[in-house]
Design an enzyme around this catalytic site. Structure first.
Site, short mmCIF file in Angstrom:
data_model
loop_
_atom_site.label_atom_id
_atom_site.label_comp_id
_atom_site.label_asym_id
_atom_site.label_seq_id
_atom_site.Cartn_x
_atom_site.Cartn_y
_atom_site.Cartn_z
N LYS A 170 13.82 47.58 38.06
CA LYS A 170 14.96 47.40 38.69
C LYS A 170 15.98 47.04 37.77
CE LYS A 170 12.69 47.22 42.68
NZ LYS A 170 12.95 48.36 43.69
N ARG A 242 1.29 35.30 32.61
CA ARG A 242 2.32 35.35 33.48
C ARG A 242 2.24 34.26 34.66
NH1 ARG A 242 6.57 39.08 35.62
NH2 ARG A 242 6.17 39.66 37.51
N HIS A 265 10.65 39.66 40.37
CA HIS A 265 10.18 39.88 41.78
C HIS A 265 11.34 40.31 42.44
CE1 HIS A 265 6.54 36.85 41.08
NE2 HIS A 265 6.27 38.22 40.75
N TYR A 274 3.26 30.71 44.18
CA TYR A 274 3.10 29.71 43.07
C TYR A 274 3.48 28.23 43.62
CZ TYR A 274 3.27 33.56 39.93
OH TYR A 274 2.75 34.91 39.53
#
Length: 296
Positions: A170, A242, A265, A274
């Site tokens: 991205k 990570r 993300h 999380y």
């Protein structure tokens, strides 16, 4: 007979803008599926829902995880989209196959103490250990993916400003790097990298002992080896660092949006997991530590 594998590979490269890892997974899963059909005497174009379901049942019998079976079914569906694209079929026989919804397991993470143990394992007086220390520190410092770590070039980290420029699907994202990780990477670049790099190393930041760019499989073995020497009994992978990066930031007060940006993300729902992990952790701490929590 059609060379399904080669034609599907070309289709994925030309029609599906996925990462190389995703394409490899689709091809590997589809090869297994084609082998299954061959053993049952079914031509791919003639397979129906019952054949696809038979393959899913076969994966269950082999003890494959729900995640693996879900990925395999996605690969098979994509393969049949390719056959439709080629004009060999009118409808996708895998489209109607439903899988039982499995409870999504929360990612495995390391505690702060386990992180410190892991980072203390490499011998920085040795070129390999110095490199490994730099990799582990950088991975935990930035939360980047293992595939992104091994694709880093020397110019992707600004040691003076303590910023990593990670080039993902991205675009490029800038991630701060804490001082200890900057020191570890600097030590590796200026003191040890030249001892293992060769003409084929190019600008690769992390190279193997033969001078080539380190592979994901090579790094996975490195992490497993140091986890074992640290006495960490959890089943960990490079991705565990990570996940630990994200949860520890959240515990320290970072916002979900900032963590999403650093981790790259596309969808914030991937980062929200999380929050659930933190909630579960807080509940467990309360249960273990409150003097009246265990009273009947």
């Amino acid at each position: 007979m059609l060379d399904y594998y080669s034609l599907f590979s070309e289709y994925l490269a030309e029609q599906k803008p996925n990462s190389a890892n995703t394409r490899e997974s689709y091809l590997r899963d589809t090869l297994h599926f084609l082998e299954f059909l061959s053993e049952t005497g079914v031509v791919p174009e003639q397979a129906g829902e019952e054949d696809i379901q038979g393959y899913v049942d076969h994966l269950h019998e082999l003890g494959r995880s729900p995640t693996t079976i879900t990925r395999n079914l996605a690969s098979v569906r994509c393969f049949y989209k390719f056959l439709i694209f080629r004009g060999l079929l009118d409808k996708n026989p895998a489209k109607g196959i439903k899988l039982e919804r499995a409870e999504k397991k929360l990612p495995q993470v390391l505690s702060g103490e386990e992180i410190n143990l892991l980072l203390a394992q490499p011998d920085i007086t040795d070129p390999k250990g110095c490199r490994d220390k730099a990799m582990l520190e950088l991975l935990y410092a930035t939360g980047i993916r293992a595939s992104e770590l091994i694709n880093l070039d020397i110019g992707d980290i600004n040691l003076r400003s303590g910023v990593l420029y990670c080039r993902g699907n991205k675009g490029v994202r800038s991630i701060p790097v804490y001082p200890a990780a900057v020191v570890a990477v600097s030590d590796y670049i200026y003191r040890m990298r030249g001892l293992i790099a060769g003409p084929e190393s190019g600008d690769a930041l992390f190279v193997n002992l033969n001078g080539g760019r380190l592979t994901r499989q090579g790094f996975w073995k490195i992490v497993k080896g140091y986890a074992a020497s640290a006495g960490i009994t959890k089943e960990i992978t490079p991705h565990t660092l990570r996940h630990s990066f994200a949860l520890h930031l959240l515990e320290g007060g970072a916002s979900v949006k900032d963590i999403q940006t650093m981790m790259g993300h596309a969808d914030i729902s991937s980062t929200q997991v999380y929050v659930q992990m933190l909630d579960n952790h807080v509940k467990q701490v309360y249960q273990d530590c409150h003097p009246r929590a265990k009273l009947g």
